[in-house]
Design an enzyme around this catalytic site. Structure first.
Site, PDB file in Angstrom:
ATOM      1  N   ARG A  47      18.496   2.284  -1.366  1.00  0.00           N
ATOM      2  CA  ARG A  47      17.368   2.977  -2.012  1.00  0.00           C
ATOM      3  C   ARG A  47      16.803   2.147  -3.163  1.00  0.00           C
ATOM      4  O   ARG A  47      15.614   2.110  -3.387  1.00  0.00           O
ATOM      5  CB  ARG A  47      17.766   4.374  -2.491  1.00  0.00           C
ATOM      6  CG  ARG A  47      16.657   5.048  -3.313  1.00  0.00           C
ATOM      7  CD  ARG A  47      16.734   6.573  -3.361  1.00  0.00           C
ATOM      8  NE  ARG A  47      18.062   7.090  -3.574  1.00  0.00           N
ATOM      9  CZ  ARG A  47      18.735   7.044  -4.751  1.00  0.00           C
ATOM     10  NH1 ARG A  47      18.184   6.511  -5.811  1.00  0.00           N
ATOM     11  NH2 ARG A  47      19.938   7.544  -4.833  1.00  0.00           N
ATOM     12  N   TYR A  99     -10.463   8.417   1.229  1.00  0.00           N
ATOM     13  CA  TYR A  99      -9.528   8.837   2.263  1.00  0.00           C
ATOM     14  C   TYR A  99      -9.101  10.298   2.007  1.00  0.00           C
ATOM     15  O   TYR A  99      -8.581  10.608   0.939  1.00  0.00           O
ATOM     16  CB  TYR A  99      -8.311   7.910   2.270  1.00  0.00           C
ATOM     17  CG  TYR A  99      -7.270   8.357   3.261  1.00  0.00           C
ATOM     18  CD1 TYR A  99      -7.505   8.263   4.631  1.00  0.00           C
ATOM     19  CD2 TYR A  99      -6.073   8.894   2.838  1.00  0.00           C
ATOM     20  CE1 TYR A  99      -6.555   8.690   5.534  1.00  0.00           C
ATOM     21  CE2 TYR A  99      -5.119   9.324   3.747  1.00  0.00           C
ATOM     22  CZ  TYR A  99      -5.371   9.218   5.088  1.00  0.00           C
ATOM     23  OH  TYR A  99      -4.438   9.649   5.988  1.00  0.00           O
ATOM     24  N   ASP A 170      -7.624   0.976  -3.769  1.00  0.00           N
ATOM     25  CA  ASP A 170      -7.120   1.128  -2.399  1.00  0.00           C
ATOM     26  C   ASP A 170      -7.780   0.035  -1.560  1.00  0.00           C
ATOM     27  O   ASP A 170      -8.980   0.083  -1.296  1.00  0.00           O
ATOM     28  CB  ASP A 170      -7.470   2.538  -1.885  1.00  0.00           C
ATOM     29  CG  ASP A 170      -6.894   2.812  -0.497  1.00  0.00           C
ATOM     30  OD1 ASP A 170      -6.584   1.855   0.229  1.00  0.00           O
ATOM     31  OD2 ASP A 170      -6.785   4.012  -0.132  1.00  0.00           O
ATOM     32  N   LYS A 195      -1.813   0.471   8.488  1.00  0.00           N
ATOM     33  CA  LYS A 195      -3.072   0.068   9.121  1.00  0.00           C
ATOM     34  C   LYS A 195      -3.055  -1.428   9.458  1.00  0.00           C
ATOM     35  O   LYS A 195      -2.246  -1.841  10.273  1.00  0.00           O
ATOM     36  CB  LYS A 195      -4.235   0.457   8.208  1.00  0.00           C
ATOM     37  CG  LYS A 195      -4.126   1.879   7.620  1.00  0.00           C
ATOM     38  CD  LYS A 195      -4.221   2.966   8.669  1.00  0.00           C
ATOM     39  CE  LYS A 195      -3.817   4.337   8.150  1.00  0.00           C
ATOM     40  NZ  LYS A 195      -4.512   4.813   6.965  1.00  0.00           N
TER      41      LYS A 195
END
Ligand SMILES: *Cc1c(COP(=O)(O)O)cnc(C)c1O
Length: 372
Positions: A47, A99, A170, A195
């Site tokens: 983690r 988005y 972004d 993406k």
């Protein structure tokens, strides 16, 4: 190193024991301590850090020209880490075209915790008047989803500097191949690596990249490790694998998108085309200034209503009717029905993620669908 070289080498740690050319996937969640109680391999628990995640973060930081990067389990988790880093009561400014998942995250999860103003970020005068004494973050998305609106990153960054406001961009649509917001003055870059970076529609992921290692960045690192929205080692491996071909894929996406945009722009059944590479697009000049090329995403308005748009989307053979973007295969989507009843997206809008198929096949296909 130049971009193509970074993409291939920066995320690949050679294995000293086996001499494997490609970095193995380290699935172990825990790492053995030395006699003195230290961690001779540099890793403690997955983690906090994992060799595959470190490699991914390394290549991402170098691709964007940043000081450091953090990888997350999705783009949304990366964005959430930025919102979480702000003190309650902070005000953020975000674009009116954005988005929709991130807009829902702000409106539904951070409601009552953060104050939010949505404005047209292409309008700098409007931006200046929206800044308040408690404004802590300006969120940029350029080109934006789904209208491909362009915001001037350099102009926004210089206003934010005067007012001590963090700017996060972004960069999912442009990718580091075509746009480097950190070099234009942004403080943070956010990616949905689901993406173009992954590039094959088979792995979720997100990332933040910082211009400098400051207090905000320490906070982001802390949120990544303690909140634990981290990608699995196999997902990191797949994303690193995808990134190796990113520069070449992006050139193909942009070339196909330009040709498709030009074709649609002169089609009698099409009302309007949104592609920042068209000289008629309102953001063309700014896009030309801050982008190396205009990317593989476009949207267009069909002459008709939602039903007509859906009929066209259904009639294509090589454009799969599905959400998401950035894979090698072309996708077509009726955005308004995905975004729900409160959407501002026009009902006759179709968004296309232009893939890497032969452009002549794509044009013939869209032409026959439009002609039905
Ligand atoms: C997909 C996307 C996101 C969200 O990323 P996930 O990986 O789906 O969480 C954020 N911004 C843009 C522009 C996107 O396309």
């Amino acid at each position: 190193m130049k971009l193509e070289t970074i993409a291939i080498h920066a995320g690949n740690q050679l294995d000293e024991t086996t001499k494997a050319v490609i970095q193995p996937i380290t699935l172990s969640t825990t790492f053995e301590r030395g006699e003195d109680g230290n961690y001779p391999g540099g890793f403690i628990y997955t983690r906090s850090a994992n060799p595959n995640r470190t490699s991914l973060e390394n290549v991402l930081a170098q691709l964007e020209g940043g000081a450091d990067a953090t990888a997350f389990s999705s783009g949304s988790a990366a964005a959430a880490a930025v919102f979480q880093s702000l003190a309650p009561g902070s005000h953020i400014i975000a674009p009116d075209d954005m988005y929709h998942g991130l807009r829902n995250l702000i409106n539904q999860v951070y409601r009552g915790i953060l104050e939010i103003t949505y404005i047209n970020l292409s309008d700098i005068v409007l931006l200046k008047s929206a800044i308040r004494s408690n404004t802590k973050l300006i969120w940029i998305e350029t080109p934006s989803n789904p209208l491909l609106k362009i915001s001037d990153i350099q102009a926004i960054a210089s206003i934010s500097k005067e007012n001590n406001i963090t700017v996060c961009c972004d960069n999912t649509f442009a990718t580091p191949v075509f746009q480097n917001p950190l070099r234009l003055g942004a403080d943070l870059v956010m990616h949905s690596s689901t993406k173009y970076l992954g590039g094959h529609s088979d792995v979720m992921g997100g990332a933040l990249i910082t211009r400098e290692k400051n207090l905000l960045w320490e906070r982001v690192r802390q949120i990544q490790g303690l909140a634990g929205a981290v990608p699995a080692p196999f997902d990191c491996y797949l994303t690193v694998r995808g990134i190796k071909t990113l520069p070449y894929r992006m050139r193909g996406h942009a070339e196909n998108a330009r040709k498709l945009a030009n074709f649609l722009n002169s089609h009698p059944k099409v009302e309007n085309v949104f592609y920042p590479g068209l000289a008629t697009h309102s953001g063309y000049e700014t896009a030309k200034k801050q982008m190396k090329d205009f990317g593989g995403m476009l949207s267009f308005l069909v002459k008709g209503d939602a039903k007509k748009a859906l009929k066209i989307a259904n009639a294509t053979q090589f454009f799969t009717q599905a959400t998401s973007l950035g894979g090698v295969e072309s996708l077509i989507e009726h955005r308004a029905s995905v975004e729900g009843p409160d959407t501002k997206t026009p009902q006759n809008l179709l968004r296309i993620s232009v893939g890497l198929e032969n452009i002549e096949d794509l044009i013939l296909d869209i032409d026959q669908a439009l002609s039905l």
